[in-house]
Design an enzyme around this catalytic site. Structure first.
Site, PDB file in Angstrom:
ATOM      1  N   GLU A 134       7.566   1.241 -11.663  1.00 21.85           N
ATOM      2  CA  GLU A 134       8.020   2.620 -11.829  1.00 21.85           C
ATOM      3  C   GLU A 134       7.864   3.085 -13.274  1.00 21.85           C
ATOM      4  O   GLU A 134       7.455   4.215 -13.531  1.00 21.85           O
ATOM      5  CB  GLU A 134       9.484   2.761 -11.387  1.00 21.85           C
ATOM      6  N   ASP A 274       1.067   0.870  -0.605  1.00 18.22           N
ATOM      7  CA  ASP A 274       0.275   2.101  -0.718  1.00 18.22           C
ATOM      8  C   ASP A 274      -0.644   2.206  -1.942  1.00 18.22           C
ATOM      9  O   ASP A 274      -1.870   2.329  -1.831  1.00 18.22           O
ATOM     10  CB  ASP A 274       1.188   3.340  -0.633  1.00 18.22           C
ATOM     11  N   GLU A 367      11.962  10.064   6.025  1.00 21.99           N
ATOM     12  CA  GLU A 367      11.409   8.880   5.370  1.00 21.99           C
ATOM     13  C   GLU A 367      10.716   7.946   6.372  1.00 21.99           C
ATOM     14  O   GLU A 367       9.668   7.391   6.101  1.00 21.99           O
ATOM     15  CB  GLU A 367      12.524   8.133   4.635  1.00 21.99           C
TER      16      GLU A 367
HETATM   17  C1  DMJ Z   1       5.842   8.427  -6.556  1.00 26.59           C
HETATM   18  O1  DMJ Z   1       6.617   7.863  -7.551  1.00 26.59           O
HETATM   19  C2  DMJ Z   1       4.478   7.814  -6.557  1.00 26.59           C
HETATM   20  O2  DMJ Z   1       3.641   8.651  -5.854  1.00 26.59           O
HETATM   21  C3  DMJ Z   1       4.470   6.424  -5.972  1.00 26.59           C
HETATM   22  O3  DMJ Z   1       3.192   5.886  -5.846  1.00 26.59           O
HETATM   23  C4  DMJ Z   1       5.146   6.360  -4.624  1.00 26.59           C
HETATM   24  N1  DMJ Z   1       5.729   7.587  -4.267  1.00 26.59           N
HETATM   25  C5  DMJ Z   1       6.534   8.265  -5.221  1.00 26.59           C
HETATM   26  C6  DMJ Z   1       6.925   9.605  -4.689  1.00 26.59           C
HETATM   27  O4  DMJ Z   1       7.124   9.616  -3.335  1.00 26.59           O
END
Ligand code: DMJ
Length: 574
Positions: A134, A274, A367
């Site tokens: 993050e 993802d 979600e």
């Molecule tokens: C964001 O912080 C980024 O896109 C991350 O890859 C996953 N998704 C969150 C927002 O949904």
């Protein structure tokens, strides 16, 4: 319309091709509507940003209902605040995240003010435990992107002097990340204390995206500072992760960074995985290393084979390929955007429609929705202002110029204003069935949600340049000096530009990244268009003895199989 390129370059061809079908009269109507919508999104951004600056800055994020703040940098990843010094005032995460959006909105004054404040006040020498992933995507990515925007002379964002202060901050932060990679496997710890490094008894569990989505920011940092360590540790982690794939080219969701063993074998395209896919493709676009493409291609084909069910994606076991969980999740909605980049626009469109149906049904996207039980997951009914659907809508509109995507964006803007706008900003939705709100405005609302909606209605900022957007929506320009493939002659100076001429209108901001060999006089009509997921049948006459001799269909990305009479085709029902 068809294309002359290697399949991996297909998306540019699609972008160019669709542009030939635009009707000029309807374009005028679209333009009026786009201008109105752009202004609505601008208002949204400033409502969120101004309230953050008034009630939360320099803390990390805004609590829009109580008009207060949260220092969430160390909470990111949903863990509780730990080891937070009492005099800690936050790291202004929402300001860092807003800089690239301010640049896109053309607010030079606020951009420069933000840069100056950060230069003078931001410090990472704090006893705070942060989530590496993050902190990388939000803070490091935000700083690097803003630095690149600041030094690009065409933007004229800084009137006073700029002495690479954001880059120095990024370098300092990057160095504080390095101890996380000191593991027997090279896979980084998920958590790091910015002052003291890896803490005693730190958890060794992390996610695939946690160690596989660092290469854009860390790679850019190395290129900018000349210190190779950042790119090298991120690449080592990525390669290690790839070595741990199953024979089906699948990865799990969580793993142990010390033993290098998988902890969760089930995976999909959503949470925990993802951005791993996203960064392989985008790293190829930004750095041009063939290796990224090879890894991406294999991983992508496996995703189409084992996760995809029509327009939906379920999870599957990495060893057997057997479906595990049948769920539609809000995070998966970024996938169509990625598919546009790889040229699978038809597949992107069909999945995007399903996500939009979910949005229309609930007002926003829950979600997690259980596809097999046709109900919202009982404990994951929230919508934290996520950007993924807006992101895919932006990419699909770029690729197709189909005004239907403007309708989608308009619906999203209306819902966000109707359900989530409060006097003190925009609040997350706790429960989409009641639209009960939660007191949190995540920084990605400023970095991504507003930015992608704005770019959907006004792409002038990206129209003549080639940006790769990080997973947090921070733009990084493709540069010849960073790129292994694109020839110097292809660039004007060190920045890339769309070519001028008849076909420029069809070339989007993304168009030049991986398609350098297109010439304006290409005989586009005579060529065959392929998608990245296309794998040809082994024999040219499509005859076969077994399924193994059949490839993957270009339009649907589905695996073909051998019929009873010996021909490859889409014989298996979905
Ligand atoms: C964001 O912080 C980024 O896109 C991350 O890859 C996953 N998704 C969150 C927002 O949904």
């Amino acid at each position: 319309m068809s294309c002359p390129l290697h399949p991996k370059h297909a998306f540019i061809c699609l972008l160019i091709s669709f542009a030939f079908f635009i009707d000029p009269s309807s374009q005028h109507v679209d333009n009026v509507r786009k201008n109105q919508m752009r202004e609505k999104v601008r208002e949204m951004f400033y409502h969120a940003y101004d309230n953050y600056m008034t009630y939360a800055f320099p803390h990390d994020e805004l609590k829009p209902i109580t008009k207060s703040f949260t220092d969430s940098l160390s909470e990111l990843g949903n863990l509780k605040l730990e080891h937070l010094p009492t005099d800690y005032n936050g790291s202004a995460v929402s300001l860092v995240e807003s800089l690239s959006s301010l640049a896109i909105l053309g607010n030079k004054t606020e951009f420069e003010k933000g840069v100056l404040w950060l230069s003078e006040n931001l410090t990472f020498d704090v006893d705070v435990r942060v989530n590496l992933f993050e902190c990388n995507i939000r803070v490091l990515g935000g700083l690097i992107s803003a630095h690149l925007l600041a030094i690009d002379p065409t933007n004229r964002l800084i009137q006073g002097s700029y002495n690479n202060q954001l880059l120095r901050l990024a370098e300092d932060l990057g160095k504080r990340f390095l101890p996380a990679f000191e593991t027997p496997t090279g896979l980084p710890y998920a958590w790091i204390n910015l002052k003291s490094g890896v803490m005693e008894n730190e958890t060794t569990e992390t996610s695939t995206s946690g160690c596989g989505s660092l290469i854009l920011e860390m790679g850019a940092l190395s290129r900018l500072t000349g210190d190779p360590r950042f790119e090298s540790v991120a690449l080592r982690a990525l390669r290690q992760l790839w070595r741990m794939r199953s024979s089906l080219d699948m990865l799990g969701t969580t793993l142990d960074v010390v033993t290098g063993e998988w902890l969760e074998y089930s995976s999909g395209i959503g949470a925990g995985v993802d951005s791993f896919y996203e960064y392989l493709m985008k790293a190829y676009i930004l750095f041009g290393k063939e290796d990224y493409w090879r890894m991406f291609r294999s991983a992508y084909l496996a995703s189409q084979k084992y996760f995809r069910y029509g327009p939906w994606y379920h999870e599957a076991n990495m060893w057997s390929g057997k479906p595990t969980y049948w769920q539609l999740t809000s995070l998966q909605a970024f996938w169509p955007g990625l598919q546009v980049l790889v040229g699978d626009v038809a597949a992107a469109n069909s999945s995007h429609r399903e996500f939009f149906h979910a949005w229309e049904k609930f007002g926003v996207i829950p979600e997690r929705y259980l596809l097999d039980h046709q109900m919202i997951h009982p404990t994951e009914r929230y919508y934290p202002l996520r950007p993924e659907l807006a992101e895919s809508t932006f990419y699909l509109y770029q690729a197709t110029k189909d005004p239907w995507y403007l309708d989608v964006g308009e619906t999203m803007v209306k819902s966000l204003n109707r359900y989530t706008k409060v006097a003190g900003g925009f609040a997350s939705v706790r429960d989409v069935t009641t639209m009960q709100l939660e007191d949190h405005q995540h920084s990605f609302f400023l970095a991504e949600t507003c930015k992608y909606l704005y770019l959907l209605f006004d792409d002038s900022f990206v129209a003549k340049r080639n940006y790769v957007f990080t997973t947090e929506g921070h733009p990084i320009q493709v540069m010849s000096s960073w790129h292994e493939k694109l020839p110097e002659s292809y660039f004007s100076g060190n920045w890339t530009f769309s070519k001028s001429g008849a076909w420029e209108s069809g070339a989007s901001a993304m168009s030049m990244k991986v398609c350098p060999s297109v010439a304006p006089n290409s005989r586009l009509h005579e060529q065959h268009r392929e998608s990245v997921c296309h794998v040809p049948d082994q024999k040219i006459d499509h005859k076969c003895w077994s399924n193994r001799e059949c490839g993957v269909d270009a339009t649907t990305c589905r695996q073909r199989s051998c019929s009873a009479v010996g021909f490859c085709g889409l014989w298996n029902p979905l």
